[in-house]
Scaffold this active site. Sequence first.
Site, PDB file in Angstrom:
ATOM      1  N   GLU A  41      -5.349  15.283   4.287  1.00  0.00           N
ATOM      2  CA  GLU A  41      -6.687  14.884   3.844  1.00  0.00           C
ATOM      3  C   GLU A  41      -7.740  15.647   4.641  1.00  0.00           C
ATOM      4  OE1 GLU A  41      -9.200  10.690   3.353  1.00  0.00           O
ATOM      5  OE2 GLU A  41      -7.540  10.805   4.778  1.00  0.00           O
ATOM      6  N   LYS A 117     -11.034  10.753  -4.358  1.00  0.00           N
ATOM      7  CA  LYS A 117     -10.494   9.530  -3.748  1.00  0.00           C
ATOM      8  C   LYS A 117     -11.210   8.294  -4.280  1.00  0.00           C
ATOM      9  CE  LYS A 117      -9.579   7.687   0.918  1.00  0.00           C
ATOM     10  NZ  LYS A 117      -9.819   7.961   2.362  1.00  0.00           N
ATOM     11  N   CYS A 158      -4.780   8.933   1.142  1.00  0.00           N
ATOM     12  CA  CYS A 158      -4.825   8.061   2.314  1.00  0.00           C
ATOM     13  C   CYS A 158      -4.994   6.571   1.975  1.00  0.00           C
ATOM     14  CB  CYS A 158      -5.902   8.553   3.269  1.00  0.00           C
ATOM     15  SG  CYS A 158      -5.676   7.934   4.978  1.00  0.00           S
TER      16      CYS A 158
END
Length: 275
Positions: A41, A117, A158
């Site tokens: 990330e 995300k 994540c």
Amino acid sequence: MRISAIQMNQTSDKQANLDQARRLIEGALAADRPDMVTLPETWTNLGGGREARAAAAEVLPEPGGTGGAAYEFLRGIAKGAGIHVHGGSIIEQGPEKFFNTTLVFDPTGREIARYRKIHLFDITGPDGTGYRESALYGAGDALVTFEAGGVKFGCTICYDMRFPEQYLALRRAGAEAILVPSNFTLMTGKDHWEVLLRARAIETQCWVIAAASWGAYEERGATRQVYGHSLIADPWGHVVAKASDGIGWTTARLDAAVTARVRRDMPVLEHRRLA
């Protein structure tokens, strides 16, 4: 398909991060000959505050257009090595806020996927350290899948891993493997990292590939730590490859026969009743 998960110790120096990524990818290509590599990330920036993030951010081009340094780096690796490149995530410059964005390129250097995300990390950690991703980043709102080497992949980043409904939706969209580039904090990572990733693999009966950042970085005068331990888990939840402490990579072969056997012998998707 063979895939290598690259583990980095990036900082707020974008060019140094690009150089580190190149060295590690070249090492993985020489040693393991993967068909795909995946990065952590925000691998072009970790720490340094708002100004460093702004310096690392890139305006992403329309399909076929020319992008910034990280965009062209990823495209160049894909085309030069003739592999698929999953670019972990980079900082995308949006009209008002940044986005935490994944880019994927095929072996010709063509962009084939772009994912923002969805779940933003707004928490206070067990050690009292506060994180507020939404202060700088906007949230994505769309599931993204792509095909590579005969495998259908789902994209997450994540903190998404704590929301199993997103992973179930990707399985229902046809995913056979799910990518999870991460900067997972040391305090939560030592207790939750492997447990969560194995759980997502077991629930979805997908391969889970998690390239992570490792080590220390500086954030507004304070030192923070990320956990690392990049790993690849199979659809039964076994960890079949795992990186130790330090920078490097880990590689595994995604075996379609394993996926088929697990789904045949325990057809949980067919048995679901409540969701």
